[in-house]
Design an enzyme around this catalytic site. Structure first.
Site, mmCIF file in Angstrom:
data_model
loop_
_atom_site.group_PDB
_atom_site.id
_atom_site.type_symbol
_atom_site.label_atom_id
_atom_site.label_comp_id
_atom_site.label_asym_id
_atom_site.label_seq_id
_atom_site.Cartn_x
_atom_site.Cartn_y
_atom_site.Cartn_z
ATOM 1 C CD GLU A 45 -26.999 -4.803 -2.708
ATOM 2 O OE1 GLU A 45 -26.803 -5.990 -3.007
ATOM 3 O OE2 GLU A 45 -26.788 -3.855 -3.494
ATOM 4 C CG ASP A 119 -17.068 -10.098 2.736
ATOM 5 O OD1 ASP A 119 -17.029 -10.485 1.553
ATOM 6 O OD2 ASP A 119 -16.824 -8.918 3.061
ATOM 7 C CB THR A 195 -25.541 -9.915 -6.747
ATOM 8 O OG1 THR A 195 -24.844 -11.135 -6.476
ATOM 9 C CG2 THR A 195 -26.782 -9.832 -5.882
ATOM 10 C CD GLU A 196 -22.163 -6.703 -9.856
ATOM 11 O OE1 GLU A 196 -22.725 -6.867 -8.757
ATOM 12 O OE2 GLU A 196 -22.223 -5.631 -10.503
ATOM 13 C CE1 TYR A 197 -18.076 -10.672 -5.140
ATOM 14 C CE2 TYR A 197 -17.902 -12.741 -3.947
ATOM 15 C CZ TYR A 197 -17.357 -11.541 -4.340
ATOM 16 O OH TYR A 197 -16.091 -11.198 -3.937
ATOM 17 C CD GLU A 198 -28.438 -14.325 -7.536
ATOM 18 O OE1 GLU A 198 -28.450 -13.162 -7.096
ATOM 19 O OE2 GLU A 198 -29.461 -15.018 -7.663
HETATM 20 C C1 LIG Z 1 -18.661 -10.727 -1.279
HETATM 21 S S1 LIG Z 1 -19.003 -9.076 -1.714
HETATM 22 C C2 LIG Z 1 -20.629 -9.197 -2.443
HETATM 23 C C3 LIG Z 1 -20.951 -8.025 -3.304
HETATM 24 C C4 LIG Z 1 -22.366 -7.993 -3.923
HETATM 25 N N1 LIG Z 1 -23.394 -7.914 -2.896
HETATM 26 C C5 LIG Z 1 -22.618 -9.180 -4.815
HETATM 27 O O1 LIG Z 1 -23.414 -10.042 -4.434
HETATM 28 O O2 LIG Z 1 -22.048 -9.233 -5.909
HETATM 29 C C6 LIG Z 1 -19.366 -8.361 -0.117
HETATM 30 C C7 LIG Z 1 -19.374 -6.843 -0.129
HETATM 31 O O3 LIG Z 1 -19.795 -6.388 1.144
HETATM 32 C C8 LIG Z 1 -18.991 -5.290 1.536
HETATM 33 N N2 LIG Z 1 -18.995 -5.254 3.015
HETATM 34 C C9 LIG Z 1 -18.445 -6.180 3.832
HETATM 35 N N3 LIG Z 1 -18.624 -5.832 5.124
HETATM 36 C C10 LIG Z 1 -19.308 -4.660 5.116
HETATM 37 C C11 LIG Z 1 -19.753 -3.780 6.137
HETATM 38 N N4 LIG Z 1 -19.544 -4.074 7.430
HETATM 39 N N5 LIG Z 1 -20.406 -2.675 5.778
HETATM 40 C C12 LIG Z 1 -20.606 -2.376 4.464
HETATM 41 N N6 LIG Z 1 -20.199 -3.161 3.444
HETATM 42 C C13 LIG Z 1 -19.556 -4.296 3.763
HETATM 43 C C14 LIG Z 1 -17.627 -5.597 0.946
HETATM 44 O O4 LIG Z 1 -16.829 -4.431 0.813
HETATM 45 C C15 LIG Z 1 -18.012 -6.213 -0.397
HETATM 46 O O5 LIG Z 1 -18.125 -5.240 -1.393
#
Ligand SMILES: C[S@@+](CC[C@H](N)C(=O)[O-])C[C@H]1O[C@@H](n2cnc3c(N)ncnc32)[C@H](O)[C@@H]1O
Length: 216
Positions: A45, A119, A195-198
């Site tokens: 993931e 993101d 997921t948490e965001y979901e």
């Molecule tokens: C918006 S959060 C979503 C978290 C989780 N997947 C969820 O759905 O609840 C995006 C996550 O991706 C990580 N992230 C962003 N760019 C990344 C990268 N280039 N490599 C690894 N992780 C990354 C961020 O640190 C963050 O924890």
């Protein structure tokens, strides 16, 4: 998404190098079979956040190994805490940048890469940072086995539409698309791991967009 820095999480990560690889040198090959202690299949993931999704998969699938690739140490620490509390030996945490995914894993390593609520980077000048930009797709293609695929979910219509175009331009093939995952047929909804965001966005009534795509 930037999590507030939690000193306990940073300390926990530092204390558990057997479970968390921190910013490994991209030049040095990682022996995943040695880290897991077996050669079970690996799923990855990218951007796991607090890890609700990957820890659920690890709990439910003890014969599959999972890697949470995550940029932030605090997030890595939160995932690690769950891993340690539950003894999830089939979960490893890789604190690093997805831009190096093809250095962290050999070619043809995995059958599934999950991208959950990445993101969105809505400004055009940040397009290259989106995890479905072509440079990332190129690397996922290398790491995926020939019959492997990407599973992508988001609440962000702009990122979804961008990702469909980016993957389509890359010649990828879609075998599942949904613009309202939570209202698909019961067998699809039941299989979905949130997921948490979901959970957060679905609770607000936002539709969840999803797709599965491969490079065949
Ligand atoms: C918006 S959060 C979503 C978290 C989780 N997947 C969820 O759905 O609840 C995006 C996550 O991706 C990580 N992230 C962003 N760019 C990344 C990268 N280039 N490599 C690894 N992780 C990354 C961020 O640190 C963050 O924890």
């Amino acid at each position: 998404m930037r999590l507030r820095n939690k000193p306990w999480a940073v300390k926990l990560v530092d204390e558990h190098p057997e479970s968390v690889l921190q910013n490994p040198n991209p030049e040095v090959k990682i022996d995943w079979a040695a880290r897991f202690g077996n050669d079970h299949p690996i799923r990855i993931e990218v951007g796991s956040g607090k890890g609700g999704f990957i820890t659920t998969l690890a709990r439910n699938n003890p014969d599959i190994n999972f890697v949470a690739l995550e940029l932030q140490t605090t997030a890595a620490g939160i995932i690690l805490r769950t891993k340690l509390e539950e003894g999830l030996d089939n979960l490893q945490i890789l604190r690093g940048d997805a831009a190096d995914i093809d250095c962290f894993f050999d070619a043809n390593t995995t059958d599934t890469i999950y991208l959950n609520f990445s993101d969105p980077w809505p400004k055009s000048r940040h397009e290259k940072r989106r995890l479905t930009y072509k440079s990332f797709l190129e690397k996922y293609k290398t790491v995926l086995k020939e019959d492997g695929h990407i599973e992508f979910k988001t609440d962000n219509a702009g990122l979804y539409s961008y990702s469909v175009q980016s993957m389509n331009n890359f010649g990828m093939h879609f075998d599942f698309v949904s613009v309202d995952l939570h209202h698909e047929k019961p067998e699809i909804v039941e299989k979905n791991v949130e997921t948490e965001y979901e959970q957060k966005f679905a609770a607000k009534g936002n539709p969840i967009y999803a797709l599965h795509a491969d490079f065949r």
